[in-house]
Design an enzyme around this catalytic site. Sequence first.
Site, PDB file in Angstrom:
ATOM      1  N   CYS A 113       0.760  -1.108  -0.118  1.00 26.66           N
ATOM      2  CA  CYS A 113      -0.082   0.010  -0.034  1.00 26.66           C
ATOM      3  C   CYS A 113       0.962   1.294  -0.068  1.00 26.66           C
ATOM      4  O   CYS A 113       1.382   1.526  -0.927  1.00 26.66           O
ATOM      5  CB  CYS A 113      -1.143   0.215   1.074  1.00 26.66           C
ATOM      6  N   HIS A 199      -3.648  -4.784   0.859  1.00 32.46           N
ATOM      7  CA  HIS A 199      -3.115  -5.392   2.315  1.00 32.46           C
ATOM      8  C   HIS A 199      -3.412  -6.622   2.230  1.00 32.46           C
ATOM      9  O   HIS A 199      -4.281  -7.281   2.967  1.00 32.46           O
ATOM     10  CB  HIS A 199      -3.987  -4.583   3.386  1.00 32.46           C
ATOM     11  N   GLU A 201      -2.004  -8.646   4.552  1.00 36.19           N
ATOM     12  CA  GLU A 201      -1.825  -8.868   5.832  1.00 36.19           C
ATOM     13  C   GLU A 201      -3.102  -8.539   6.648  1.00 36.19           C
ATOM     14  O   GLU A 201      -3.324  -9.018   7.911  1.00 36.19           O
ATOM     15  CB  GLU A 201      -0.848  -7.908   6.721  1.00 36.19           C
TER      16      GLU A 201
END
Length: 252
Positions: A113, A199, A201
């Site tokens: 990002c 993202h 994660e």
Amino acid sequence: MRPPLRIAVLECDTPLPNIDARYGGYAGVFTSLLKESAKALDGPDKLDPESDLVISKWDIVNGEEYPKLEDIDAVLLTGSKHNSFEDIPWILRLVEFTQQVLAQDRVRILGICFGHQIIGRAMGAKVGRSDQGWEIAVCDMDLTDKGKELFGRDKIRIQQMHQDIVSTCPQGVTLLGHSPRCAIQGMYLPRRFISVQGHPEFTGWMETEIIQTRAKAGIFKEEMAQDGLSRTDNEHDGVSIGTTFLKFLLEE
């Protein structure tokens, strides 16, 4: 025997309080992802998630210290609420450090990002606000031929949380994918870096926390927040993307 993979996580922000309390900063969030991704590796790329990953955290927003390149094998640039295009001291230091890493050929970079945008900026690409507005929650990322090769599928589903973009792919860099709201969803330079605008994660719980917090703050209008919340728990390919990251770092 291959030595452990030493990854320096450059924390470009602090998570929301509930996320921070559970994970201990973005380094903790990425440690969770990378360990899960290591479990999914097999064959010659197999890693022990406990002993073969040495992950360090660096608060580069509030501190000026960066890792020494001789002490690490990879740098991971996290996401951030800050603007990648701003000319403030810590961001300028980060851009300069990223350029230093790109100028050598051993330590590799993972960009997520804001980190994806910093890599673009470090390579001379324009970064800034998208005229398409926010892209949030689980979205499809259509892959280029190289993206399909690296990620091992025709498209990937990834959590999103951004309104800033890299406007053009830097010279010599390969585009990995795109979406209706973002033309540069991923970039790749062999043995140098791999980046994604989304993202991998983020879990559905994390994404929900962020959307609800930003809706309460008036950043997201109710309609957009509800649309995002309807997709936060959709299946996504975060761990698979993490395995691609690890394979990239291990590639000779």
